[in-house]
Write a protein that holds these residues in place. Structure first.
Motif, short mmCIF file in Angstrom:
data_model
loop_
_atom_site.label_atom_id
_atom_site.label_comp_id
_atom_site.label_asym_id
_atom_site.label_seq_id
_atom_site.Cartn_x
_atom_site.Cartn_y
_atom_site.Cartn_z
N GLU A 1 0.83 -1.21 0.00
CA GLU A 1 0.00 0.00 0.00
C GLU A 1 0.86 1.26 0.00
N ASP A 2 1.96 1.23 0.74
CA ASP A 2 2.83 2.40 0.85
C ASP A 2 4.29 2.07 0.57
N GLN A 3 4.53 1.09 -0.31
CA GLN A 3 5.90 0.73 -0.68
C GLN A 3 6.04 0.77 -2.19
N LEU A 4 7.11 1.42 -2.64
CA LEU A 4 7.37 1.59 -4.07
C LEU A 4 8.72 1.00 -4.40
N LYS A 5 8.74 0.10 -5.38
CA LYS A 5 9.99 -0.49 -5.86
C LYS A 5 10.36 0.23 -7.16
N ILE A 6 11.58 0.75 -7.20
CA ILE A 6 12.08 1.44 -8.39
C ILE A 6 13.26 0.64 -8.91
N SER A 7 13.20 0.27 -10.19
CA SER A 7 14.30 -0.43 -10.85
C SER A 7 14.84 0.50 -11.93
N LEU A 8 16.10 0.89 -11.76
CA LEU A 8 16.73 1.86 -12.66
C LEU A 8 17.91 1.23 -13.36
N ASP A 9 17.90 1.23 -14.68
CA ASP A 9 19.03 0.74 -15.46
C ASP A 9 20.09 1.84 -15.55
N LEU A 10 21.31 1.50 -15.13
CA LEU A 10 22.42 2.44 -15.19
C LEU A 10 23.43 1.92 -16.20
N LYS A 11 23.80 2.76 -17.15
CA LYS A 11 24.73 2.36 -18.20
C LYS A 11 26.08 3.01 -17.95
N HIS A 12 27.11 2.19 -17.99
CA HIS A 12 28.49 2.67 -17.88
C HIS A 12 29.28 2.01 -19.02
N GLY A 13 29.55 2.79 -20.06
CA GLY A 13 30.17 2.22 -21.25
C GLY A 13 29.19 1.28 -21.93
N ASP A 14 29.61 0.04 -22.16
CA ASP A 14 28.73 -0.95 -22.78
C ASP A 14 28.00 -1.80 -21.75
N THR A 15 28.26 -1.56 -20.47
CA THR A 15 27.67 -2.35 -19.40
C THR A 15 26.43 -1.66 -18.83
N VAL A 16 25.37 -2.45 -18.67
CA VAL A 16 24.14 -1.96 -18.04
C VAL A 16 23.87 -2.80 -16.81
N ARG A 17 23.67 -2.13 -15.67
CA ARG A 17 23.28 -2.84 -14.46
C ARG A 17 22.01 -2.20 -13.92
N THR A 18 21.19 -2.99 -13.26
CA THR A 18 19.93 -2.49 -12.70
C THR A 18 20.07 -2.32 -11.20
N GLU A 19 19.81 -1.12 -10.73
CA GLU A 19 19.78 -0.81 -9.31
C GLU A 19 18.32 -0.83 -8.86
#
Length: 144
Positions: free
Chosen positions: A119-137
């Protein structure tokens, strides 16, 4: 009178087609990058669009950057600002997270997902790109 009624019905049908982002409304706070994230989302305007702002403070409480954004049916457009309010992007530039899909409690954008997981919790998944590498925080924020 007839033209006024037709215009009114058209306005009602257009506004009912607007996506409902109201579930994001409010102030959300949680940990991120070793500090604290704070997001504030406005109530939808007459077109169903939301504006928002973000603040990241490090573990000592010092603000590191801000964001200002607008969310509509095309996606989320945002700009970053330093603590002194100088912009990261140039005058005509902004970051554009294009809309993939939106349902009640889920907003999927290209590189960014907002999901209501309680009800009051939000999950945020953000793709971060560094060069050719993408990781999800992943960040979990709570409505305050």
């Amino acid at each position: 009178m007839k033209k006024l009624m037709i215009a009114g019905l058209l306005l009602i049908s257009i506004s009912s087609m607007a996506q409902d982002f109201s579930w994001l409304t409010g102030r959300w706070v949680g940990p991120g990058f070793g500090g604290v994230f704070e997001e504030v989302w406005s109530e939808p305007d007459v077109n169903g669009h939301l504006m928002g702002m973000f603040r990241y403070a490090d573990s000592a409480g010092a603000v590191q950057f801000y964001e200002f954004w607008v969310l509509d049916e095309t996606g989320l457009k945002l700009r970053h600002f330093n603590p002194d309010f100088t912009a990261w992007e140039t005058k005509d530039e902004f970051i554009d997270f294009s809309m993939i899909k939106s349902t009640q409690g889920l907003l999927e954008l290209k590189g960014l997902i907002y999901e209501l997981i309680g009800e009051d919790q939000l999950k945020i998944s953000l793709d971060l790109k560094h060069g050719d590498t993408v990781r999800t925080e992943v960040f979990i924020l709570k409505r305050q």
